[in-house]
Motif scaffolding. Sequence first.
Motif, short mmCIF file in Angstrom:
data_model
loop_
_atom_site.label_atom_id
_atom_site.label_comp_id
_atom_site.label_asym_id
_atom_site.label_seq_id
_atom_site.Cartn_x
_atom_site.Cartn_y
_atom_site.Cartn_z
N GLN A 97 1.16 23.55 0.95
CA GLN A 97 0.16 22.58 0.53
C GLN A 97 0.07 21.36 1.46
OE1 GLN A 97 0.63 21.74 -3.57
NE2 GLN A 97 -0.80 20.06 -3.58
N PHE A 98 1.21 20.91 1.98
CA PHE A 98 1.25 19.67 2.76
C PHE A 98 1.96 19.89 4.09
CE2 PHE A 98 1.41 18.09 -1.70
CZ PHE A 98 0.20 17.42 -1.71
N ASP A 99 1.63 19.02 5.05
CA ASP A 99 2.35 18.98 6.32
C ASP A 99 3.65 18.20 6.17
OD1 ASP A 99 0.42 20.35 8.08
OD2 ASP A 99 -0.86 18.65 7.55
N ALA A 100 3.65 17.25 5.25
CA ALA A 100 4.84 16.43 4.97
C ALA A 100 4.69 15.83 3.59
CB ALA A 100 5.00 15.33 6.01
N ILE A 101 5.82 15.40 3.03
CA ILE A 101 5.81 14.73 1.74
C ILE A 101 6.57 13.42 1.89
CG2 ILE A 101 7.91 15.50 0.54
CD1 ILE A 101 4.76 15.93 -1.23
N VAL A 102 6.03 12.36 1.30
CA VAL A 102 6.72 11.08 1.25
C VAL A 102 7.17 10.91 -0.19
CG1 VAL A 102 6.47 8.57 1.42
CG2 VAL A 102 5.33 10.05 3.08
N HIS A 103 8.47 10.73 -0.39
CA HIS A 103 9.00 10.52 -1.74
C HIS A 103 9.46 9.08 -1.88
CE1 HIS A 103 10.79 11.30 -5.62
NE2 HIS A 103 11.85 10.63 -5.20
N LEU A 104 8.92 8.39 -2.87
CA LEU A 104 9.34 7.03 -3.24
C LEU A 104 9.94 7.16 -4.63
CD1 LEU A 104 5.99 5.32 -2.23
CD2 LEU A 104 8.07 5.47 -0.85
N ASP A 105 11.25 7.03 -4.74
CA ASP A 105 11.90 7.31 -6.02
C ASP A 105 11.43 6.38 -7.13
OD1 ASP A 105 13.72 9.30 -7.02
OD2 ASP A 105 15.01 7.63 -7.58
N ASN A 106 11.12 5.14 -6.79
CA ASN A 106 10.66 4.18 -7.79
C ASN A 106 9.47 3.42 -7.19
OD1 ASN A 106 10.44 2.48 -9.96
ND2 ASN A 106 12.31 1.36 -9.56
N THR A 107 8.30 3.56 -7.79
CA THR A 107 7.10 2.93 -7.25
C THR A 107 6.78 1.62 -7.96
OG1 THR A 107 5.65 4.11 -8.77
CG2 THR A 107 6.05 5.13 -6.63
N THR A 108 5.98 0.81 -7.32
CA THR A 108 5.49 -0.43 -7.91
C THR A 108 3.97 -0.41 -7.85
OG1 THR A 108 7.44 -1.60 -7.10
CG2 THR A 108 5.57 -2.96 -7.75
N ALA A 109 3.33 -0.69 -8.98
CA ALA A 109 1.87 -0.66 -9.07
C ALA A 109 1.23 -1.62 -8.08
CB ALA A 109 1.43 -1.02 -10.49
N LEU A 110 0.15 -1.15 -7.47
CA LEU A 110 -0.63 -2.03 -6.60
C LEU A 110 -1.45 -2.98 -7.47
CD1 LEU A 110 -1.98 0.47 -3.95
CD2 LEU A 110 -0.17 -1.22 -3.67
N ARG A 111 -1.48 -4.25 -7.09
CA ARG A 111 -2.25 -5.25 -7.80
C ARG A 111 -3.59 -5.38 -7.09
NH1 ARG A 111 -3.34 -10.75 -7.87
NH2 ARG A 111 -3.10 -11.73 -9.90
N GLY A 112 -4.68 -5.21 -7.83
CA GLY A 112 -6.01 -5.33 -7.26
C GLY A 112 -6.30 -6.75 -6.80
N LEU A 113 -7.35 -6.91 -6.01
CA LEU A 113 -7.71 -8.24 -5.54
C LEU A 113 -8.10 -9.17 -6.68
CD1 LEU A 113 -9.75 -7.29 -2.36
CD2 LEU A 113 -7.41 -8.17 -2.48
N GLU A 114 -8.75 -8.60 -7.69
CA GLU A 114 -9.15 -9.38 -8.86
C GLU A 114 -8.77 -8.62 -10.13
OE1 GLU A 114 -13.26 -10.42 -8.56
OE2 GLU A 114 -13.02 -11.25 -6.56
N PRO A 115 -7.49 -8.56 -10.45
CA PRO A 115 -7.08 -7.80 -11.64
C PRO A 115 -7.61 -8.46 -12.91
CG PRO A 115 -5.23 -9.02 -10.76
CD PRO A 115 -6.36 -9.19 -9.80
N ASP A 116 -8.01 -7.63 -13.87
CA ASP A 116 -8.50 -8.19 -15.12
C ASP A 116 -7.33 -8.43 -16.07
OD1 ASP A 116 -7.81 -5.72 -16.12
OD2 ASP A 116 -9.84 -5.06 -16.50
N LYS A 117 -7.66 -8.89 -17.28
CA LYS A 117 -6.61 -9.23 -18.25
C LYS A 117 -5.80 -8.02 -18.68
CE LYS A 117 -9.00 -13.28 -19.87
NZ LYS A 117 -9.79 -13.91 -20.88
N GLU A 118 -6.43 -6.85 -18.73
CA GLU A 118 -5.69 -5.63 -19.09
C GLU A 118 -4.55 -5.38 -18.10
OE1 GLU A 118 -5.75 -2.95 -21.49
OE2 GLU A 118 -6.68 -4.61 -22.53
#
Length: 134
Positions: A97-118
């Motif tokens: 399926q892939f040429d390579a895999i990147v594994h991040l054991d623990n991820t952190t959510a990306l914060r949008g430029l203008e995150p809403d209250k949710e």
Amino acid sequence: MRLIGFSTNTGTVTAAHDWDEPGRQMRVRPSLEGSYEREFATFAAMRDVPRFLLPLRDDNEATRALSAPKLQRAIGVIYRPETERTSHYYEAELPRQFDAIVHLDNTTALRGLEPDKEWERGVEEPPETFPSGI
């Protein structure tokens, strides 16, 4: 061109529960037993390597070991933790399926430029009965 896959065991992601809903920060459930993600998490813990890049195009012991079909988790713009097994796991053979895999054991959510209250409200915790559901 190369096709690079990404994998994680736990952490947070920015995703929506459904199409046309705003993205929000959500906790990723620990990967399922028997999945590529769980194998990678076990490897990461044993070697104290929280993230790694694994080339998959070479014919070697690692790629042969990963050639057996296993569950792979897919999290995109939609993430539904309550139905994760049926909505986010599928059978895969990573070296095909892939040429390579990147594994991040623990991820952190990306914060949008203008995150809403949710998004700002924070991460939903899994139920106290997770993973048994009792």
